[in-house]
Design a protein around this motif. Structure first.
Motif, PDB file in Angstrom:
ATOM      1  N   LEU A   1      17.618  32.203  40.878  1.00  0.00           N
ATOM      2  CA  LEU A   1      18.909  32.664  40.398  1.00  0.00           C
ATOM      3  C   LEU A   1      19.966  32.593  41.501  1.00  0.00           C
ATOM      4  CD1 LEU A   1      19.606  35.546  37.979  1.00  0.00           C
ATOM      5  CD2 LEU A   1      20.944  35.404  40.071  1.00  0.00           C
ATOM      6  N   ALA A   2      19.585  32.946  42.724  1.00  0.00           N
ATOM      7  CA  ALA A   2      20.534  32.880  43.841  1.00  0.00           C
ATOM      8  C   ALA A   2      21.007  31.445  44.065  1.00  0.00           C
ATOM      9  CB  ALA A   2      19.892  33.435  45.109  1.00  0.00           C
ATOM     10  N   ALA A   3      20.084  30.494  43.969  1.00  0.00           N
ATOM     11  CA  ALA A   3      20.458  29.086  44.122  1.00  0.00           C
ATOM     12  C   ALA A   3      21.407  28.653  43.018  1.00  0.00           C
ATOM     13  CB  ALA A   3      19.205  28.213  44.118  1.00  0.00           C
ATOM     14  N   ALA A   4      21.199  29.165  41.801  1.00  0.00           N
ATOM     15  CA  ALA A   4      22.075  28.830  40.684  1.00  0.00           C
ATOM     16  C   ALA A   4      23.478  29.400  40.895  1.00  0.00           C
ATOM     17  CB  ALA A   4      21.482  29.366  39.381  1.00  0.00           C
ATOM     18  N   VAL A   5      23.564  30.594  41.461  1.00  0.00           N
ATOM     19  CA  VAL A   5      24.865  31.204  41.753  1.00  0.00           C
ATOM     20  C   VAL A   5      25.641  30.335  42.735  1.00  0.00           C
ATOM     21  CG1 VAL A   5      25.997  33.155  42.916  1.00  0.00           C
ATOM     22  CG2 VAL A   5      24.194  33.575  41.226  1.00  0.00           C
ATOM     23  N   ARG A   6      24.973  29.893  43.785  1.00  0.00           N
ATOM     24  CA  ARG A   6      25.649  29.040  44.781  1.00  0.00           C
ATOM     25  C   ARG A   6      26.092  27.723  44.155  1.00  0.00           C
ATOM     26  NH1 ARG A   6      22.215  28.686  50.280  1.00  0.00           N
ATOM     27  NH2 ARG A   6      24.193  27.797  50.998  1.00  0.00           N
ATOM     28  N   ALA A   7      25.214  27.122  43.361  1.00  0.00           N
ATOM     29  CA  ALA A   7      25.524  25.818  42.766  1.00  0.00           C
ATOM     30  C   ALA A   7      26.702  25.906  41.800  1.00  0.00           C
ATOM     31  CB  ALA A   7      24.293  25.276  42.038  1.00  0.00           C
ATOM     32  N   ALA A   8      26.833  27.021  41.097  1.00  0.00           N
ATOM     33  CA  ALA A   8      27.906  27.163  40.121  1.00  0.00           C
ATOM     34  C   ALA A   8      29.222  27.578  40.756  1.00  0.00           C
ATOM     35  CB  ALA A   8      27.506  28.195  39.058  1.00  0.00           C
ATOM     36  N   GLN A   9      29.166  28.498  41.715  1.00  0.00           N
ATOM     37  CA  GLN A   9      30.402  29.113  42.190  1.00  0.00           C
ATOM     38  C   GLN A   9      31.071  28.357  43.331  1.00  0.00           C
ATOM     39  OE1 GLN A   9      30.537  33.380  42.407  1.00  0.00           O
ATOM     40  NE2 GLN A   9      28.960  33.635  40.849  1.00  0.00           N
TER      41      GLN A   9
ATOM     42  N   ALA B   1      43.035  33.333  39.848  1.00  0.00           N
ATOM     43  CA  ALA B   1      42.533  32.429  40.885  1.00  0.00           C
ATOM     44  C   ALA B   1      42.514  33.111  42.249  1.00  0.00           C
ATOM     45  CB  ALA B   1      43.381  31.163  40.934  1.00  0.00           C
ATOM     46  N   GLN B   2      43.596  33.799  42.599  1.00  0.00           N
ATOM     47  CA  GLN B   2      43.683  34.443  43.905  1.00  0.00           C
ATOM     48  C   GLN B   2      42.611  35.509  44.100  1.00  0.00           C
ATOM     49  OE1 GLN B   2      47.763  35.778  43.858  1.00  0.00           O
ATOM     50  NE2 GLN B   2      48.487  34.023  45.042  1.00  0.00           N
ATOM     51  N   GLN B   3      42.265  36.207  43.051  1.00  0.00           N
ATOM     52  CA  GLN B   3      41.284  37.283  43.177  1.00  0.00           C
ATOM     53  C   GLN B   3      39.856  36.793  42.969  1.00  0.00           C
ATOM     54  OE1 GLN B   3      42.691  40.357  40.492  1.00  0.00           O
ATOM     55  NE2 GLN B   3      44.267  41.015  41.927  1.00  0.00           N
ATOM     56  N   MET B   4      39.692  35.752  42.153  1.00  0.00           N
ATOM     57  CA  MET B   4      38.346  35.257  41.902  1.00  0.00           C
ATOM     58  C   MET B   4      37.813  34.419  43.064  1.00  0.00           C
ATOM     59  SD  MET B   4      35.954  35.632  39.657  1.00  0.00           S
ATOM     60  CE  MET B   4      36.553  35.932  37.992  1.00  0.00           C
ATOM     61  N   ILE B   5      38.687  33.798  43.837  1.00  0.00           N
ATOM     62  CA  ILE B   5      38.219  33.000  44.986  1.00  0.00           C
ATOM     63  C   ILE B   5      37.426  33.858  45.965  1.00  0.00           C
ATOM     64  CG2 ILE B   5      38.976  31.756  47.051  1.00  0.00           C
ATOM     65  CD1 ILE B   5      41.167  30.475  45.289  1.00  0.00           C
ATOM     66  N   PRO B   6      37.991  34.962  46.518  1.00  0.00           N
ATOM     67  CA  PRO B   6      37.195  35.770  47.442  1.00  0.00           C
ATOM     68  C   PRO B   6      36.002  36.424  46.761  1.00  0.00           C
ATOM     69  CG  PRO B   6      39.274  36.872  46.953  1.00  0.00           C
ATOM     70  CD  PRO B   6      39.377  35.482  46.400  1.00  0.00           C
ATOM     71  N   HIS B   7      36.123  36.708  45.472  1.00  0.00           N
ATOM     72  CA  HIS B   7      35.007  37.297  44.730  1.00  0.00           C
ATOM     73  C   HIS B   7      33.845  36.313  44.678  1.00  0.00           C
ATOM     74  CE1 HIS B   7      32.949  39.449  41.438  1.00  0.00           C
ATOM     75  NE2 HIS B   7      33.669  40.486  41.814  1.00  0.00           N
ATOM     76  N   HIS B   8      34.147  35.066  44.326  1.00  0.00           N
ATOM     77  CA  HIS B   8      33.122  34.018  44.320  1.00  0.00           C
ATOM     78  C   HIS B   8      32.567  33.791  45.725  1.00  0.00           C
ATOM     79  CE1 HIS B   8      33.395  33.050  40.193  1.00  0.00           C
ATOM     80  NE2 HIS B   8      33.462  31.731  40.261  1.00  0.00           N
ATOM     81  N   GLN B   9      33.432  33.796  46.726  1.00  0.00           N
ATOM     82  CA  GLN B   9      32.983  33.557  48.091  1.00  0.00           C
ATOM     83  C   GLN B   9      31.959  34.599  48.523  1.00  0.00           C
ATOM     84  OE1 GLN B   9      36.863  33.468  49.961  1.00  0.00           O
ATOM     85  NE2 GLN B   9      36.859  31.232  50.134  1.00  0.00           N
ATOM     86  N   GLN B  10      32.187  35.846  48.139  1.00  0.00           N
ATOM     87  CA  GLN B  10      31.215  36.877  48.503  1.00  0.00           C
ATOM     88  C   GLN B  10      29.901  36.691  47.749  1.00  0.00           C
ATOM     89  OE1 GLN B  10      31.447  41.223  47.446  1.00  0.00           O
ATOM     90  NE2 GLN B  10      31.763  41.435  49.654  1.00  0.00           N
ATOM     91  N   ALA B  11      29.976  36.291  46.485  1.00  0.00           N
ATOM     92  CA  ALA B  11      28.759  36.030  45.720  1.00  0.00           C
ATOM     93  C   ALA B  11      27.949  34.907  46.362  1.00  0.00           C
ATOM     94  CB  ALA B  11      29.105  35.672  44.280  1.00  0.00           C
ATOM     95  N   VAL B  12      28.640  33.877  46.849  1.00  0.00           N
ATOM     96  CA  VAL B  12      27.961  32.766  47.523  1.00  0.00           C
ATOM     97  C   VAL B  12      27.305  33.255  48.820  1.00  0.00           C
ATOM     98  CG1 VAL B  12      28.333  30.569  48.710  1.00  0.00           C
ATOM     99  CG2 VAL B  12      29.396  30.967  46.482  1.00  0.00           C
ATOM    100  N   GLU B  13      28.000  34.125  49.551  1.00  0.00           N
ATOM    101  CA  GLU B  13      27.423  34.698  50.772  1.00  0.00           C
ATOM    102  C   GLU B  13      26.164  35.503  50.453  1.00  0.00           C
ATOM    103  OE1 GLU B  13      30.386  37.069  52.668  1.00  0.00           O
ATOM    104  OE2 GLU B  13      31.818  35.421  52.843  1.00  0.00           O
ATOM    105  N   MET B  14      26.226  36.301  49.413  1.00  0.00           N
ATOM    106  CA  MET B  14      25.065  37.089  49.002  1.00  0.00           C
ATOM    107  C   MET B  14      23.905  36.181  48.607  1.00  0.00           C
ATOM    108  SD  MET B  14      27.115  39.885  46.670  1.00  0.00           S
ATOM    109  CE  MET B  14      25.647  40.730  46.072  1.00  0.00           C
ATOM    110  N   ALA B  15      24.215  35.148  47.833  1.00  0.00           N
ATOM    111  CA  ALA B  15      23.178  34.237  47.366  1.00  0.00           C
ATOM    112  C   ALA B  15      22.550  33.459  48.519  1.00  0.00           C
ATOM    113  CB  ALA B  15      23.758  33.275  46.342  1.00  0.00           C
ATOM    114  N   ALA B  16      23.362  33.133  49.531  1.00  0.00           N
ATOM    115  CA  ALA B  16      22.845  32.374  50.673  1.00  0.00           C
ATOM    116  C   ALA B  16      21.797  33.170  51.440  1.00  0.00           C
ATOM    117  CB  ALA B  16      23.992  31.986  51.597  1.00  0.00           C
ATOM    118  N   LEU B  17      21.919  34.478  51.428  1.00  0.00           N
ATOM    119  CA  LEU B  17      20.953  35.327  52.140  1.00  0.00           C
ATOM    120  C   LEU B  17      19.564  35.257  51.508  1.00  0.00           C
ATOM    121  CD1 LEU B  17      23.108  38.545  52.747  1.00  0.00           C
ATOM    122  CD2 LEU B  17      22.529  36.770  54.415  1.00  0.00           C
ATOM    123  N   ALA B  18      19.504  34.937  50.226  1.00  0.00           N
ATOM    124  CA  ALA B  18      18.226  34.972  49.515  1.00  0.00           C
ATOM    125  C   ALA B  18      17.242  33.921  50.015  1.00  0.00           C
ATOM    126  CB  ALA B  18      18.458  34.785  48.017  1.00  0.00           C
TER     127      ALA B  18
END
Length: 208
Positions: A86-94, A57-74
């Motif tokens: 796909l970027a929208a799906a990443v944000r919706a899931a994570q 949990a501790q490591q996946m939280i910041p990992h997911h947060q960065q994925a959401v940041e990347m997806a938001a740029l799209a």
């Protein structure tokens, strides 16, 4: 009917009623011994997880947060419709998964951040899949932020493949070593969903 028969019926009815009352009281005690209004007690919660679950949990939280940041740029930079979807799906899931993992750590009395793992430092340089977690460096994120159109699509696909592969590796460690059923279930979902997205991103990258 004789008086003796009536007394026997009365005694039987009384004993039956008393037995039902005791059973009801005993059943209620058993139902509430481990929970209070359906909520697990502290001892049961503490027994439901192990060190691997906390680390996950501790490591996946910041990992997911960065994925959401990347997806938001799209939204304002991607050109390819499939990349945008796909970027929208990443944000919706994570996004919901981040909230879920934060709630676990709060329930377990653990901080949201633990010791950093290799590859989790944003400033440690570009991670093109060689980093343990697939995390992007600050420079990676800046370059992705500055890109537009087809250039963004290619960068996004390449970086998200590495990022997802890192998440899959972390999730497989949880599948192997975790104890908490909810955490292991989330890890299963990460492996399934992100493996499929890696395949999709690989196809996108091949045609761009």
């Amino acid at each position: 009917m004789t008086g003796t028969t009536l007394r026997r019926i009365s005694l039987t009815a009384t004993a039956t009623a008393a037995g039902l009352l005791l059973a009801a009281c005993g059943g209620g005690g058993a139902a509430t011994s481990g929970t209070e209004h359906g909520a697990p007690t502290a001892s049961r919660t503490a027994a439901a997880y192990g060190p691997a679950d906390v680390t996950f949990a501790q490591q996946m939280i910041p990992h997911h947060q960065q994925a959401v940041e990347m997806a938001a740029l799209a939204a304002g930079r991607a050109q390819d419709p499939e990349v945008k979807t796909l970027a929208a799906a990443v944000r919706a899931a994570q996004d919901p998964e981040i909230r879920t993992m934060k709630s676990w750590l709060a329930a377990w009395g653990k901080p949201e951040s633990g010791s950093a793992m290799p590859g989790m430092n944003h400033g440690s340089g570009a991670h093109d899949g060689s980093g343990t977690s697939g995390m992007m460096s600050d420079q990676d994120m800046q370059d992705l932020d500055a890109a537009k159109g087809a250039d963004f699509d290619k960068r996004f696909a390449r970086l998200m493949i590495a990022h997802h592969n890192g998440a899959i590796e972390m999730a497989r460690a949880e599948q192997k070593d975790g104890r908490n059923p909810a955490a292991k279930e989330l890890a299963d979902g990460v492996v399934t969903a992100q493996s499929a997205e890696v395949e999709q991103l690989t196809r996108i990258l091949a045609r761009l």
